[in-house]
Design a protein around this motif. Structure first.
Motif, PDB file in Angstrom:
ATOM      1  N   GLU A 326       0.835  -1.211   0.000  1.00  0.00           N
ATOM      2  CA  GLU A 326       0.000   0.000   0.000  1.00  0.00           C
ATOM      3  C   GLU A 326       0.870   1.262   0.000  1.00  0.00           C
ATOM      4  OE1 GLU A 326      -3.607   1.402  -0.619  1.00  0.00           O
ATOM      5  OE2 GLU A 326      -3.076  -0.719  -0.555  1.00  0.00           O
ATOM      6  N   ALA A 327       1.967   1.220   0.783  1.00  0.00           N
ATOM      7  CA  ALA A 327       2.875   2.363   0.848  1.00  0.00           C
ATOM      8  C   ALA A 327       3.707   2.450  -0.425  1.00  0.00           C
ATOM      9  CB  ALA A 327       3.798   2.239   2.061  1.00  0.00           C
ATOM     10  N   LEU A 328       4.089   1.307  -0.923  1.00  0.00           N
ATOM     11  CA  LEU A 328       4.910   1.234  -2.120  1.00  0.00           C
ATOM     12  C   LEU A 328       4.166   1.770  -3.333  1.00  0.00           C
ATOM     13  CD1 LEU A 328       7.731   0.153  -2.536  1.00  0.00           C
ATOM     14  CD2 LEU A 328       6.742  -2.000  -3.310  1.00  0.00           C
ATOM     15  N   ARG A 329       2.857   1.568  -3.305  1.00  0.00           N
ATOM     16  CA  ARG A 329       2.020   1.951  -4.431  1.00  0.00           C
ATOM     17  C   ARG A 329       2.194   3.433  -4.767  1.00  0.00           C
ATOM     18  NH1 ARG A 329      -3.916   3.304  -5.015  1.00  0.00           N
ATOM     19  NH2 ARG A 329      -3.835   3.996  -2.868  1.00  0.00           N
ATOM     20  N   MET A 330       2.035   4.295  -3.760  1.00  0.00           N
ATOM     21  CA  MET A 330       2.132   5.723  -4.024  1.00  0.00           C
ATOM     22  C   MET A 330       3.559   6.134  -4.377  1.00  0.00           C
ATOM     23  SD  MET A 330      -0.806   6.587  -4.185  1.00  0.00           S
ATOM     24  CE  MET A 330      -0.880   8.326  -4.510  1.00  0.00           C
TER      25      MET A 330
END
Lengths: 371, 256
Positions: A326-330
């Motif tokens: 989820e953090a990597l996505r942005m």
């Protein structure tokens, strides 16, 4: 690039090739949801449906930002207006259940009116100043939705409105699988076809406008407002028209969103959404319709690819999950934006004139290159 | 003597304490080439901006073809039949030369959103007429071969010509040119002179601001001289050239 250009040239001149290409494209778009649905599953089909909505939004914003050159940072407000109008007129909240063919055009009209309301006081502003005022406008609309639950409960405040009627046309509801010639068409597929049809309609309207007296006036205002006035363009009216047209597309998309989602709340319409739509326009290729469509598709799908792909990929490579997907996505998404802007400053698919503008060459040079 | 096309009566314009124009009255007759000259900062461009509705005058009024011009409405001025070019060229840089001229047809065409989307017969015909007229005008100013180039990629002289074509596209009765020969070499200026004479032959009155005194004196039927925002002289070139006040304005007065 030359090959792509010559392909388009061929399609423009050869009518039979153009018809063949249209039929092929139509078939591809028709079977597309079945391919996606059976290979990747329903969650991806939902994402595709959302991509259609974002294409409509991006095309609407493109009129204001891409054609008329007016930087609008609060565009999502018009999406909100369309969505809330649908939610209020077709849900148990007020007990109203008006038909879709009435609400969607009404949403377009109301959003258009809001567009004019935003446009009127900002006619003298440009660039950064306009961006700040429109940003404020977007937030005002969202905050109104958030707080209009007292003293009279209109929007149900932060809880949002749920139980919204699904889109139904002439007695057929899109919420349940349809049977068509003995085949069952799942609900998500039906929404896909409806959204596709409306997106194509919006593409058609935009292309027609772009190649008209009105479209040229928009671009003229973007290029030089004083010279545009001296050419007899009533810049006030033409700018208001840009705001109104752009906003009405947003209103249509908003209404469809409410019916599709069955639930609206103010948090769906925050600043990040406005920024996202603006990114689609800029990244795809400001002012160029195919580019904007590409931007809409990519920016809807890429974050989801990162979300779905980052976890399995890490397990495959490292054997465990090191970074939260989820953090990597942005992070990856931001990186993609930076890379595109560095290497393709005019956008992924700029119009031919804009490509020349960034490379600083003239049409005659291009001709020589092609010969 | 031809009928009066434009009459400026006691035009005044000040910016704060600076009096850019005081009591300027001019009469321009149908079919003439009228020159407006004066030293730098004399108020020539300010007069143009008042005339074309970009500035609101602080006094006086303008009569065009016998009717009052509404101040501060450039698009209405264009529609009434006054077209202009700009001292520092203002083209739509990222549109092609062709599109620039097509924008000039805006004031004389009518298609709205509905027409543009539906492509009814009237709109299609109008669009074809716009294109045809733009092609004609590009030929007229001799840059037809650059039709598909971006305006900002044209040479300086061609940009000047394109700006004139765009102005002509509005079907003006009066064409106001703000220093069209600035920065041009001798050959280009000669070409420009031919162009302006041709425009006059086609029945369009020309108002010309110009620094090139030779061009003005050779081309204009009558000349007005502005100095410190006031008109100090208005006559045929031969008389203006010998006027002591004009010579003083240009060469400096005697030490009192």
């Amino acid at each position: 690039m030359m090959a792509r250009q010559s392909l388009f040239e061929r399609l423009r001149h050869d009518k039979r090739a153009a018809i063949a290409a249209t039929v092929l494209m139509g078939l591809a778009l028709a079977v597309f949801p079945f391919v996606i649905g059976s290979s990747l599953g329903n969650s991806w089909l939902r994402i595709i449906d959302f991509a259609m909505l974002y294409i409509m939004l991006a095309l609407g914003l493109n009129i204001v930002v891409g054609f008329a050159g007016l930087l609008d940072m609060g565009y999502i407000a018009f999406y909100a207006v369309g969505a809330y109008l649908y939610a209020l007129l077709a849900s148990p909240h007020f007990g109203l259940h008006l038909p879709v063919w009435l609400i969607i055009p009404a949403g377009a009209a109301l959003a258009g009116l809001f567009g004019a309301l935003l446009g009127a006081p900002t006619l003298r502003l440009r660039g950064d100043y306009l961006a700040i005022v429109t940003l404020g406008f977007g937030e005002i609309v969202r905050i109104f939705m958030n707080n209009l639950n007292a003293p009279i409960n209109i929007t149900n405040g932060p809880q949002g409105i749920s139980g919204i009627d699904p889109i139904h046309l002439g007695g057929i509801t899109l919420a349940k699988p349809l049977t068509f010639l003995g085949y069952a068409i799942p609900s998500l597929h039906a929404y896909y076809y409806l959204f596709l049809a409306l997106a194509l309609l919006i593409v058609f309207v935009t292309i027609r406008l772009e190649n008209s007296r009105i479209g040229r006036a928009w671009v003229a205002i973007r290029e030089d407002e004083i010279a545009a006035k001296a050419c007899g363009i009533n810049t006030r009216n033409i700018k208001l028209l840009a705001f109104t047209m752009g906003a009405s597309f947003g209103g249509v998309a908003g209404g469809l969103f409410a019916g599709f989602q069955g639930f609206v709340s103010p948090e769906s319409f925050n600043l990040m959404e406005s920024v996202m739509v603006l990114c689609m326009v800029v990244l795809g290729g400001m002012g160029n319709i195919p580019g904007v469509i590409l931007g809409g598709i990519l920016l809807t799908i890429l974050p989801e690819v990162f979300r779905h792909g980052a976890g399995p990929l890490q397990i495959a490579v490292f054997g465990k999950i090191l970074l939260d997907p989820e953090a990597l996505r942005m992070l990856l998404f931001g990186l993609a934006l930076v890379v595109v802007m560095l290497y393709r400053p005019a956008g992924l698919w700029p119009s031919t004139t804009r490509r020349r503008e960034f490379r600083g060459e003239s049409a005659t040079d291009v001709l020589k290159e092609g010969e | 003597m031809n009928a009066v096309l434009l009459e400026a009566r006691a035009i005044a314009k000040h910016f704060g304490g600076v009096k850019a124009l005081t009591d300027v009255s001019l009469t321009i007759r149908q079919g003439e080439i009228y020159g407006l000259i004066g030293p730098n900062g004399a108020g020539k461009t300010t007069f143009f901006n008042v005339l074309t509705g970009l500035y609101h005058p602080d006094g006086g009024d303008l009569l065009f073809a016998g009717e009052k011009l509404e101040a501060s409405a450039p698009h209405k001025v264009a529609k009434r039949g006054i077209a202009r070019t700009f001292q520092n060229i203002r083209l739509f840089g990222n549109m092609t030369a062709m599109e620039n001229v097509m924008v000039g047809r805006h004031a004389r065409t009518h298609a709205g959103v509905l027409g543009a989307v539906m492509h009814d017969r009237r709109t299609t015909a109008e669009e074809a007429a716009i294109r045809r007229r733009a092609e004609e005008l590009l030929h007229y100013v001799n840059i037809a071969d650059r039709a598909d180039d971006l305006a900002r990629h044209l040479s300086y002289g061609d940009q000047r010509r394109l700006e004139i074509a765009r102005a002509l596209a509005t079907d003006p009765k009066l064409l106001a040119l703000d220093e069209p020969a600035a920065g041009m070499n001798g050959t280009e200026t000669a070409g420009l002179r031919e162009l302006i004479e041709g425009i006059r032959r086609d029945g369009i009155t020309v108002l010309l601001i110009e620094h090139d005194v030779k061009l003005v004196m050779g081309l204009c039927d009558r000349v007005a001289v502005l100095d410190y925002g006031q008109k100090i002289c208005e006559d045929v070139p031969a008389v203006v050239q010998k006027d002591p006040k004009v010579i003083e304005a240009y060469l400096g007065g005697s030490v009192a």
